[in-house]
Design an enzyme around this catalytic site. Sequence first.
Site, PDB file in Angstrom:
ATOM      1  N   TYR A  11      11.415  18.513 -20.239  1.00  0.00           N
ATOM      2  CA  TYR A  11      10.417  19.160 -19.373  1.00  0.00           C
ATOM      3  C   TYR A  11      11.083  19.644 -18.092  1.00  0.00           C
ATOM      4  O   TYR A  11      10.873  20.789 -17.658  1.00  0.00           O
ATOM      5  CB  TYR A  11       9.282  18.199 -19.038  1.00  0.00           C
ATOM      6  CG  TYR A  11       8.319  18.783 -18.026  1.00  0.00           C
ATOM      7  CD1 TYR A  11       7.444  19.803 -18.390  1.00  0.00           C
ATOM      8  CD2 TYR A  11       8.311  18.340 -16.698  1.00  0.00           C
ATOM      9  CE1 TYR A  11       6.579  20.370 -17.457  1.00  0.00           C
ATOM     10  CE2 TYR A  11       7.453  18.901 -15.767  1.00  0.00           C
ATOM     11  CZ  TYR A  11       6.590  19.908 -16.145  1.00  0.00           C
ATOM     12  OH  TYR A  11       5.741  20.477 -15.224  1.00  0.00           O
ATOM     13  N   SER A  28       7.505  23.857 -11.056  1.00  0.00           N
ATOM     14  CA  SER A  28       7.227  22.453 -10.756  1.00  0.00           C
ATOM     15  C   SER A  28       8.332  21.907  -9.875  1.00  0.00           C
ATOM     16  O   SER A  28       9.465  22.414  -9.879  1.00  0.00           O
ATOM     17  CB  SER A  28       7.166  21.639 -12.058  1.00  0.00           C
ATOM     18  OG  SER A  28       7.186  20.250 -11.793  1.00  0.00           O
TER      19      SER A  28
END
Length: 348
Positions: free
Chosen positions: A233, A220
Amino acid sequence: ALEIDPKFEQAYYALAVCQLQLGMTEAAKANYLQAYLLDEDFRSAEEDIRFGVIRLEDLDESNTEPNEYIEIEIDDNPNKDTVVLVTGATSGIGRSLAERLAIDGYKVIITGRRENRLAIFKKYLEDRHDDVQIETLAFDVRDEAASKAAFNSLPEAWKNIDVLINNAGLAKGFAPFQDGDMQAWEQMIDTNIKGLLYMSRMISPIMVARKKGHIVNVSSVAATQVYPNGNVYCATKAAVDSLTKTMRIDLHSHNIRVSSVSPGHVETEFALVRFDDKEKAKIYEDYQPLKAEDVADAIYYMISRPSHVNIQDMLLFGTQQASVYHIHRNGRTQEEKEEEKTLVETEQ
């Protein structure tokens, strides 16, 4: 078009032309031959040369028809022996990629926690596309023992994994660090990091023994561009980024490619899982983020390159997103809204 009619020969031919322009020569050849199998008018000596299909001319000088060719058996599926395992294939990026691979003739192992979804997806593929090769494995990547047991249950012909797509991952919660939910943190760490480790450690020795393979980790932009309330995260995706780089160093001498794809916002179940609230999850309504199939296309491009080419990392955003912090929220076009509505209706 092929989703509507899997036997639409003109669509196969048009797809082959596009793939040829993109340098996807093997896929182009396969789709050209598929068009020919459905309608012989698509085949000619000129087109065979264009798509790299070899035919032997009848060299008999007494032949009064010099344009006649000897019929030879042609393998119309160059991907039929390539086994790809996709984790988290019941939705989003994993589902889109698995369908793309299945359509192009790969042997695809779809995995996920939800056995019912896997069964429905497999039937969907088999009903809509001829001769797809699909195996399902229902397990949780967070459970090392369950992962090994699932893999060991595969038929022998499916155990030589050529490509591993570590796609399973999630974000859970969105709060300042001091208010963080420990259970949500552990779920992200166990899925995004440990799940990737379990799968890669289990399958990479098979690739080393065979001196070939490709591992793609779905990372990501959060790996390198952190943001408020993203804390754990972001940390898990930073770990994926570091692991990808170190795995590549350790495995490259064994002829194994290791890549990562790092998308920005993608409209999947991601936001719903993170917020666990349908209203809060409505974060894409005033701009057009990436779609699952956009990221799937990027991954497909990576794994379909010639074996001497390794695309190490790919960073991609929707046009209205320039970075984690810069999103031009000026709405979607009416065309995009209609397209989204059609896609939802099709999936339903």
